[in-house]
Design an enzyme around this catalytic site. Structure first.
Site, mmCIF file in Angstrom:
data_model
loop_
_atom_site.group_PDB
_atom_site.id
_atom_site.type_symbol
_atom_site.label_atom_id
_atom_site.label_comp_id
_atom_site.label_asym_id
_atom_site.label_seq_id
_atom_site.Cartn_x
_atom_site.Cartn_y
_atom_site.Cartn_z
ATOM 1 N N HIS A 174 45.980 6.170 -13.761
ATOM 2 C CA HIS A 174 47.465 6.024 -14.056
ATOM 3 C C HIS A 174 47.975 4.799 -13.588
ATOM 4 C CE1 HIS A 174 47.222 10.598 -14.901
ATOM 5 N NE2 HIS A 174 46.417 10.417 -13.832
ATOM 6 N N SER A 296 53.159 -24.001 -18.668
ATOM 7 C CA SER A 296 54.234 -23.651 -19.308
ATOM 8 C C SER A 296 54.798 -25.082 -19.783
ATOM 9 C CB SER A 296 55.056 -22.763 -18.733
ATOM 10 O OG SER A 296 56.615 -23.004 -19.009
ATOM 11 N N LYS A 302 53.603 -22.820 -13.631
ATOM 12 C CA LYS A 302 52.744 -21.717 -14.310
ATOM 13 C C LYS A 302 51.598 -21.923 -14.559
ATOM 14 C CE LYS A 302 54.911 -18.593 -16.459
ATOM 15 N NZ LYS A 302 54.841 -17.140 -16.097
ATOM 16 N N GLU A 309 44.938 -13.235 -22.969
ATOM 17 C CA GLU A 309 46.165 -12.579 -23.928
ATOM 18 C C GLU A 309 45.876 -12.361 -25.239
ATOM 19 O OE1 GLU A 309 50.491 -13.727 -22.005
ATOM 20 O OE2 GLU A 309 48.898 -15.098 -21.377
#
Ligand code: ARG
Length: 492
Positions: A174, A296, A302, A309
């Site tokens: 979980h 970024s 970043k 992804e």
């Protein structure tokens, strides 16, 4: 061979020789010509198409439907065409969109080269059995290529597990802290899943060893085709398909293949998700190599895990291809329908996506580091050893349910008193809680501390397949042997 955009003006009506007798045909309307073509995505079948044609021609010569000279001319012509396409790719002048597809382009080029012998090649054959054959031959090669990709990924996981695998880390159910494990156990869990994906693909492809060539358009042929001969010649098959109707109508091979790809995409996506989380500042469990992160355009600090992804995102595309294929087939009558031409878009796109995903995953795994200090910092949070104490009490003769309640109270005691770890409780406190639960005041001995703390716990797991030290070492040995047995190149 890359696609050639279908922009060229169709040639005059006679461009499709097989339609000429009926009048002008679909070459007459540029939209119809563009609408019906598959050349923009089926050229990658050219080697398989030529291999199928050579097997067919040899069989025609064997049964006397063409002469030895015809066969010689056909083989020479097809060999030349293969060499030309190998060299020129999408620039090969034989790719003529008005001829619709890879099959007709190659046949037309053959006729141009060798004349009448080329006109005999299609004896007893249709594009319907031709494309069914090409797809099977292509899938066979694609499985081999994917097998190599799978093995590179296996090797990357094994190498990373061998280096960082003994680091103790939390596991999660979980997404809440559960029990301590070693990093290698988690790595080998992914490996187990990917190994199953590779096996599934190979197993599903083995289900279909039937040669569709000789099924013709739908009903076979009145000519004395020797389907055993082409089956032998094409090597990957065991027997001719039993039904010409089924053989030309079925796309089961494509669907099985894409299903196996979708399962692979699922596991790639789940693994990517986990590592995206682990790479976050909040977790900080892993550091990804800079090559597999991007910056970024606005936020200078970043480094984003874009490759992971995209692996996760493209899983959606692969599922889409599977559903598309299933849906294309669901309304089709037995025999060939042109709808089936769409199969290749989905088959090839799913293949390309998963092949690239596996390759990228192998590189990411090969260059990632687990951050031992960072993981260790947080290991004492979350009472990861709670289950271990309950099992200790079982070894002291308590029923598990009682032990579970006692440990629940021990955890509550820690929380109430601001004690961070169960190991910080005194032996008297353990026994007070045991007595309060009716378990007697000496349930815990001094050895209780040997069952506490994540490092102790991972060394205590004994069940087969466990995620601690013994389970990990056993699984690693099995995987090393498996890879050595398949003689894979375990360098990445
Ligand atoms: N390009 C077609 C396909 O991919 C080849 C078969 C066409 N057959 C036909 N009867 N029109 O399915």
């Amino acid at each position: 061979v890359k696609k050639k955009p279908p922009t060229s003006q169709p040639s005059p009506p006679a461009a499709k020789p097989w339609e000429a007798a009926q009048g002008h045909g679909s070459a007459c309307d540029p939209l119809a010509a563009r609408f019906v073509e598959s050349l923009s995505y089926d050229t990658r079948l050219y080697r398989h198409d030529i291999a199928g044609s050579i097997a067919h021609a040899r069989m025609l010569a064997k049964v006397g439907l063409i002469t030895a000279d015809d066969l010689g001319a056909i083989e020479r012509g097809l060999d030349e065409i293969r060499a030309e396409i190998d060299a020129q790719g999408e620039a090969w002048p034989g790719w003529r969109i008005e001829l619709e597809d890879v099959h007709m382009c190659i046949e037309a080029a053959l006729i141009e080269k060798v004349g009448d012998a080329g006109r005999k090649l299609h004896t007893g054959r249709s594009r319907n059995d031709q494309v069914a054959l090409d797809l099977r031959l292509w899938a066979n090669d694609a499985v081999d290529a994917l097998d190599a990709s799978f093995h590179r990924l296996y090797a990357a996981f094994i190498n990373l597990a061998a280096r960082d695998g003994r680091i103790v880390m939390p596991s999660y159910t979980h997404l809440q802290r559960a029990q301590p494990i070693v990093v290698g156990a988690e790595l080998l869990a992914w490996l187990e899943a990917f190994g199953r994906c590779g096996d599934r693909l190979a197993t599903l492809m083995l289900m279909d060893r039937d040669n569709p060539l000789g099924s013709g358009a739908i009903a076979g042929s009145s000519l004395a085709l020797d389907r055993e001969a082409t089956t032998q010649a094409l090597e990957i098959f065991e027997q001719p398909t039993a039904s010409s109707l089924d053989a030309t109508a079925s796309r089961d091979v494509a669907i099985d293949f894409v299903y196996a790809l979708a399962m692979t995409a699922q596991w790639l996506s789940r693994w990517a998700e986990q590592w995206i989380i682990y790479a976050s500042t909040e977790f900080g469990f892993i550091t990804l190599d800079e090559r597999y992160t991007t910056g970024s355009s606005m936020m200078p600090q970043k480094r984003n895990p874009d490759m992971l992804e995209l692996i996760r995102g493209r899983c959606g595309n692969v599922y889409g291809h599977l559903v598309a294929l299933l849906t294309i087939c669901k309304g089709l009558t037995i025999g060939y329908n042109r709808d089936l031409q769409e199969d290749k878009r989905h088959l090839f796109a799913a293949y390309d996506t998963v092949r690239d995903g596996l390759a990228m995953a192998a590189r990411i795994v090969a260059t990632t580091h687990f951050n031992e200090a960072r993981i260790a910092d947080g290991l004492d949070r979350g009472f990861l050893d709670a289950t271990s104490i309950a099992e200790y009490l079982v070894t002291r003769g308590l029923p598990f349910r009682t032990a579970h309640q006692i440990v629940g109270r021990l955890v509550k005691r820690c929380l109430d008193r601001g004690v961070p770890r169960l190991a910080d409780l005194k032996i008297e406190e353990f026994n007070t809680v045991c007595r309060d639960a009716g378990a007697g005041g000496d349930a815990c001995g001094k050895d209780v501390y040997d069952w506490l703390g994540p490092a102790n716990v991972v060394d205590r797991y004994r069940s087969a397949g466990n995620a601690g030290t013994s389970g990990f070492e056993a699984q690693l040995a099995v995987w090393r042997k498996r890879l050595a047995d398949t003689a894979a190149d375990i360098r990445c």
